[in-house]
Scaffold this active site. Structure first.
Site, short mmCIF file in Angstrom:
data_model
loop_
_atom_site.label_atom_id
_atom_site.label_comp_id
_atom_site.label_asym_id
_atom_site.label_seq_id
_atom_site.Cartn_x
_atom_site.Cartn_y
_atom_site.Cartn_z
N GLU A 92 0.80 -1.22 0.00
CA GLU A 92 0.00 0.00 0.00
C GLU A 92 0.84 1.28 0.00
OE1 GLU A 92 -3.11 0.24 -0.41
OE2 GLU A 92 -3.88 -1.78 -0.03
N SER A 127 -56.83 -9.20 -10.82
CA SER A 127 -57.85 -8.16 -10.98
C SER A 127 -57.56 -6.88 -10.22
CB SER A 127 -59.22 -8.71 -10.54
OG SER A 127 -59.67 -9.69 -11.43
#
Length: 771
Positions: A101, A382
């Site tokens: 890093e 419906s």
């Protein structure tokens, strides 16, 4: 030397220089000016930097989710974090992190000017975002106080990040900074910190890891999902080896040690079951579906889950717990037939679009699994009729509640496909209100044909329902939408015609104290008179003795709603018990809440996974139980009649019409006398027998309507065709995002509105349909 002095020297020596010398001096001058400007800008940004403290650096950076009252319902990460002190961190791990890093960690002052310049040049000429050049200390600062949203990686934030990194380097030792970083990074599997990851993956502390395992952990933070050794072992091995090579280059280990570690099996010592686990909190099980939706909306807004944000939602936790217990407790009295029987439900505040509760399912074994409340793979039956058939008829054709509609034999235009009602009978002429109350199919389709598919599609679009494929006439008996969509759409009936896009997140507070408040988009979807007239008719669906949803009736409460069922495809009718369906719905509302409920099975084609008998009313009874409790203590407000709506009395019922379009007015053709409706349908939606057959082939056998009678219930049930291109057996994945379509408009709203594929519900020859 000031810029004026430089400029004076340039003028003084101008006659003694050649062209190249002039250019060089001007370049120096501009570089100097840019440098001064950069220093000034950096100073200004640094002065406005957020505060950073020991508490900020050492605390966890989990996302905390709150309900509407500010109570914590989930901490994504905090519950799975074990802090480790510097003295207990192996030197090999420190060396591995530094090597991969930030090789100059021990000598830099919090920033690395050379790396910053390289990154700046790359970003300027490469056209990318402001990235790269960060030291390990800068990464710690970013994790501690800044949002990780890509849109926030601005020059200002980079300057503040660098300034704070310098301050951290001054105030804390390198060992402390390493300690903060090792405990803060996200490691995947909802784990924060390397000590936690070591425990989850290897079931032992950092001090007991070998070199290979240590290198594996050191490489994870860059991409914890991609480098997960369980799900992506090849990528994890490559990343581990990269870390080992970096350690050799940094002289932290010998080449022989690295080569030996590279030979180790990448999954050695890993507890796969624990590595794939996802710890939960008590409240998370109650709000699983809701939290899933919050997470999805957060990510769509650009927020990351490891950024330490506080997320305040619209969740009513008391209602949510009640919904969960009703769905999961064995003594709830709702009659769930077995543990496979599923439910999805959404409750929305109709006056602002806030999603106040959401149930993704029952008897869930995994956290954040399939969220059935937002899936759009099941037909609504419906419940679509008020939204697609009758609502547009009132809005565009000014139909009164007593409009005469025909319940006579009907075939889909251009075909010989017959449409039937639930009782295989035709009742002749009737009022539109009666047709909706009893949920008769033929009058609904005749009404839709009079409206036209184009106007019906526009009406649905105004209610947040857009479709990838054109709607057809058959969709007047069922469309593929979610409970969240229906709850929001029916809300417009409740509030006087305004559609609010549903959303879960009220505001987000970042670690720096920045607050982003969220509201939602709204539009006038229909007139107030249409909303009122539809509500009066939908009241009858629940309150009239011949209504199709009497099981949802709550004594004394002003409410309205619609139920729906969906039948099996025609090729399955003979394979399932008589009078059985795939889905049962109910969507209802008061002035304060709108709620939609779906019930059914994830695999409806398995034996015993049919809805029969009283199971049709489970959705209605669930709604009734939730709405009864939710309405306690609230005003039982009725809907006020708009001034342009006239009340009259016909056929033994109160009826309503819009002034100028009722009684003796003849401003429109009556649906009972119009002989051109079938022609109108052909003009709006061309349906031929050949295209019908093509649809049947493409959809692997389309749905038919089956004779369905009242079986052990106090009111008629309804049933409408179902036709799905999706195999429902494939809807049981555990990724909630796979259950929804991500065509969401997130412009200033936190809702993820699903946009369903339209799959026309098509009946086949000699079939019957029931409501």
């Amino acid at each position: 030397m000031s810029s004026d002095e430089i400029y004076s020297r340039i003028k003084k020596n101008k006659r003694h220089m050649g062209p190249i010398g002039h250019i060089v001096l001007w370049i120096i001058f501009f570089i100097f000016v840019l440098f001064l400007m950069g220093c000034g800008m950096f100073t200004y940004y640094a002065a406005t930097s957020p505060h950073i403290s020991y508490s900020t650096l050492s605390s966890d950076n989990s996302t905390t989710i709150y309900d509407k009252d500010g109570r914590v319902i989930s901490r994504l990460g905090m519950q799975n974090r074990d802090y480790v002190k510097s003295r207990d961190i192996p030197e090999n791990l420190k060396n591995a992190i530094i090597s991969v890093e930030d090789r100059h960690f021990y000598t830099d002052k919090g920033i690395d000017p050379i790396r910053i310049m390289e990154a700046a040049v790359s970003n300027i000429f490469g056209g990318g975002g402001l990235q790269g050049g960060s030291t390990l200390t800068q990464q710690l600062v970013k994790l501690s106080v800044f949002s990780t949203k890509s849109s926030d990686q601005t020059l200002k934030r980079k300057a503040q990040e660098a300034w704070l990194a310098i301050q951290v380097d001054r105030n804390y030792s390198k060992q402390q900074i390493l300690e903060f970083y090792i405990n803060k990074v996200y490691m995947g599997n909802n784990s924060y910190g390397m000590q936690t990851a070591s425990d989850v993956m290897f079931n032992k502390p950092l001090s007991e890891l070998d070199l290979s395992q240590t290198a594996l952990l050191a490489g994870l933070p860059q991409a914890p999902v991609s480098y997960n050794p369980v799900t992506n072992p090849e990528y994890a091995r490559d990343r581990r080896n990269q870390v080992l090579d970096a350690m050799v280059k940094n002289k932290a280990i010998s080449k022989a040690q690295a080569e030996s570690a590279k030979k180790e099996y990448i999954e050695k010592g890993i507890n796969k079951k624990r590595a794939e686990s996802n710890p939960t909190q008590a409240n998370e099980k109650y709000a699983d579906g809701y939290i899933s939706q919050v997470i999805q909306e957060l990510q769509q807004k650009g927020y990351k889950l490891d950024a330490g944000n506080k997320v305040y939602t619209n969740l009513d936790m008391d209602m949510q717990k009640h919904m969960y217990k009703l769905a999961n407790d064995s003594d709830n009295g709702l009659g769930f037939p077995n543990n496979d029987f599923q439910i999805g439900a959404t409750v929305v505040d109709p006056n602002n679009g806030k999603v106040v509760a959401m149930l993704g399912g029952r008897k869930q074994n995994t956290l954040f699994g399939l969220n059935r409340a937002v899936q759009t793979t099941r037909s609504s039956g419906s419940t679509i009729k008020p939204l697609m058939d009758y609502g547009p008829a009132v809005e565009y054709l000014n139909y009164p509640t007593y409009e005469t509609v025909k319940d006579t034999p009907y075939t889909y235009p251009g075909t010989n496909i017959k449409v039937e009602n639930f009782d295989n009978k035709f009742d002749g002429n009737m009022t539109m209100q009666k047709a909706l109350v009893e949920s008769r199919n033929v009058p609904a389709l005749r009404t839709l044909s009079a409206v036209g598919i184009g106007r019906a599609t526009d009406f649905l679009s105004g209610l947040g329902m857009t479709f990838k494929k054109p709607l057809t006439l058959q969709n007047g008996l069922g469309a593929y939408v979610s409970t969240e969509q229906e709850a929001a759409a029916f809300s417009a009936f409740s509030n006087g015609g305004t559609y609010y896009k549903p959303y879960t997140i009220d505001k987000v507070v970042t670690p720096t104290g920045d607050i982003e408040n969220f509201s939602t988009k709204s539009n006038q979807a229909m007139s107030a008179s249409t909303a009122f007239i539809m509500t009066q008719m939908l009241k009858g669906v629940i309150n009239n003795s011949d209504g199709s949803a009497t099981s949802a009736r709550i004594s004394g409460l002003n409410q309205a709603g619609k139920s729906g069922q969906t039948q099996y495809p025609s090729e399955w009718i003979s394979k399932v018990p008589y009078n059985s369906d795939m889905d049962a719905w109910f969507t209802g509302y008061t002035k304060h809440y709108s709620m939609s409920v779906w019930t059914g099975y994830d695999q409806p084609f398995q034996e015993g996974h049919e809805i029969t008998g009283r199971q049709y009313t489970i959705a209605q009874n669930y709604y009734k139980a939730v709405m009864s409790t939710a309405s306690e203590g609230l005003p039982n407000t009725d809907w006020s009649k708009p001034s342009d709506v006239v009340k009259t009395y016909k056929d033994g019922h109160d009826q309503y019409y819009i002034a100028g379009h009722g009684e003796n007015q003849n401003s429109k053709p009556s649906s009972s006398t119009s002989g051109t409706q079938n022609q109108q349908v052909n003009n709006n939606q061309s349906v031929t027998k050949n295209s019908q057959n093509q649809n049947n082939q493409q959809n692997n056998g389309n749905d038919s309507n089956n004779n369905h009678t009242n079986n052990g219930t106090n009111a008629p049930t309804e049933q409408t065709p179902n036709n799905s291109n999706n195999n429902p057996q494939n809807t049981t994945n555990n990724n909630p995002q796979n259950a929804t379509n991500n065509n969401a408009d997130s412009n200033n709203t936190s809702n993820t509105q699903t946009q369903p594929d339209n799959k026309p519900t098509t009946a086949s020859d000699n079939t019957n349909s029931s409501h």
